[in-house]
Design an enzyme around this catalytic site. Sequence first.
Site, short mmCIF file in Angstrom:
data_model
loop_
_atom_site.label_atom_id
_atom_site.label_comp_id
_atom_site.label_asym_id
_atom_site.label_seq_id
_atom_site.Cartn_x
_atom_site.Cartn_y
_atom_site.Cartn_z
N ASN A 64 -46.87 -8.84 -30.74
CA ASN A 64 -47.27 -9.79 -29.71
C ASN A 64 -46.24 -10.28 -28.54
O ASN A 64 -46.61 -10.64 -27.48
CB ASN A 64 -48.50 -10.64 -30.06
N SER A 78 -48.82 -3.76 -21.69
CA SER A 78 -49.62 -4.46 -20.50
C SER A 78 -49.97 -3.35 -19.43
O SER A 78 -49.37 -2.36 -19.58
CB SER A 78 -48.55 -5.53 -19.77
N TYR A 83 -40.23 -6.39 -17.01
CA TYR A 83 -41.27 -6.51 -17.97
C TYR A 83 -41.77 -5.08 -18.01
O TYR A 83 -42.13 -4.65 -18.86
CB TYR A 83 -42.24 -7.47 -17.21
N SER A 97 -48.43 -18.29 -31.85
CA SER A 97 -48.70 -19.76 -31.57
C SER A 97 -49.66 -19.95 -30.50
O SER A 97 -50.55 -21.15 -30.45
CB SER A 97 -47.55 -20.65 -31.61
N ARG A 98 -49.77 -19.31 -29.37
CA ARG A 98 -50.39 -19.49 -28.17
C ARG A 98 -51.10 -18.11 -27.51
O ARG A 98 -50.67 -17.15 -27.91
CB ARG A 98 -49.59 -20.09 -27.06
N ASP A 114 -36.86 -15.73 -34.19
CA ASP A 114 -37.04 -15.13 -32.90
C ASP A 114 -36.97 -13.79 -32.94
O ASP A 114 -35.88 -13.10 -33.52
CB ASP A 114 -35.46 -15.78 -32.07
N VAL A 115 -37.84 -12.88 -32.28
CA VAL A 115 -38.18 -11.51 -32.50
C VAL A 115 -36.96 -10.87 -32.12
O VAL A 115 -36.55 -9.61 -32.39
CB VAL A 115 -39.40 -10.75 -32.04
N GLY A 162 -45.55 -14.03 -31.96
CA GLY A 162 -45.82 -14.87 -30.94
C GLY A 162 -47.26 -15.42 -30.94
O GLY A 162 -48.06 -15.25 -30.08
#
Length: 247
Positions: free
Chosen positions: A93, A145, A158, A14-15, A64-65, A12
């Site tokens: 990530n 998180s 989540y 890229s952003r 795709d993880v 992840g």
Amino acid sequence: MSEKTKYALVTGGSRGIGRAVCIQLAKDSDYKILINYNSNETAANETKVAVEAEGNKAELLKFDVANAESVSKSLDAWQESNPEAVIEVLVNNAGINKDGLFMWMTTQDWNSVINTSLNGFFNVTNHLIKQLLVNKYGRIINMVSVSGVKGTPGQTNYSAAKGAVVAATKALAQEVAKRNVTVNAVAPGFINTDMTSELNEKELKKLIPANRFGEAEEVAHLVSFLASRNASYITGEVININGGIYS
């Protein structure tokens, strides 16, 4: 025997926090950066340009993880075309959120979040762990998180996924420590990224002792330290980076 080329893989990447981590690792280390992305190739290329602007090399790796077959295929193909390369640092990530009250949560919203954050951790780490153990060196950093340590209402899925990765971090760390492989987790609070752009920062920052949202770069500095040799006696830890909202 020639020296292997050493890489850091950021899923992840890229952003958001992932991008900041790629750039920080490029600044602080000699690792070539493997930027994993799933769909947004434009953003991944922007990250690649930013890494190269630091004088480092980067490659894109699309998978795709959550899809074990896609992970294996992509990593195996990369290793075959880079036989002299070794991935020493893994930053797990990639993650998604599908927020909503548990009472109204669909099976799909539960499964997609668990599949990306928890099974994604398994798919990528499990594929690479043998190489780290054989090489007797490695750094695994799992992005969790505040939701995974404190629990956040509206994020039961989540929180469940990230909480599971917290527990997995602690267990795996004990299994691999003798081989100089460390496993740690970083637990951000409210950080300015696409994921938090819909949140009411003005209201929420009243809850945060530091009175602001964090920046992705601040998280990236912590990840970069944990990826370094200076952090070799830190393992099995969950480090909160949340402006004091929870400890």
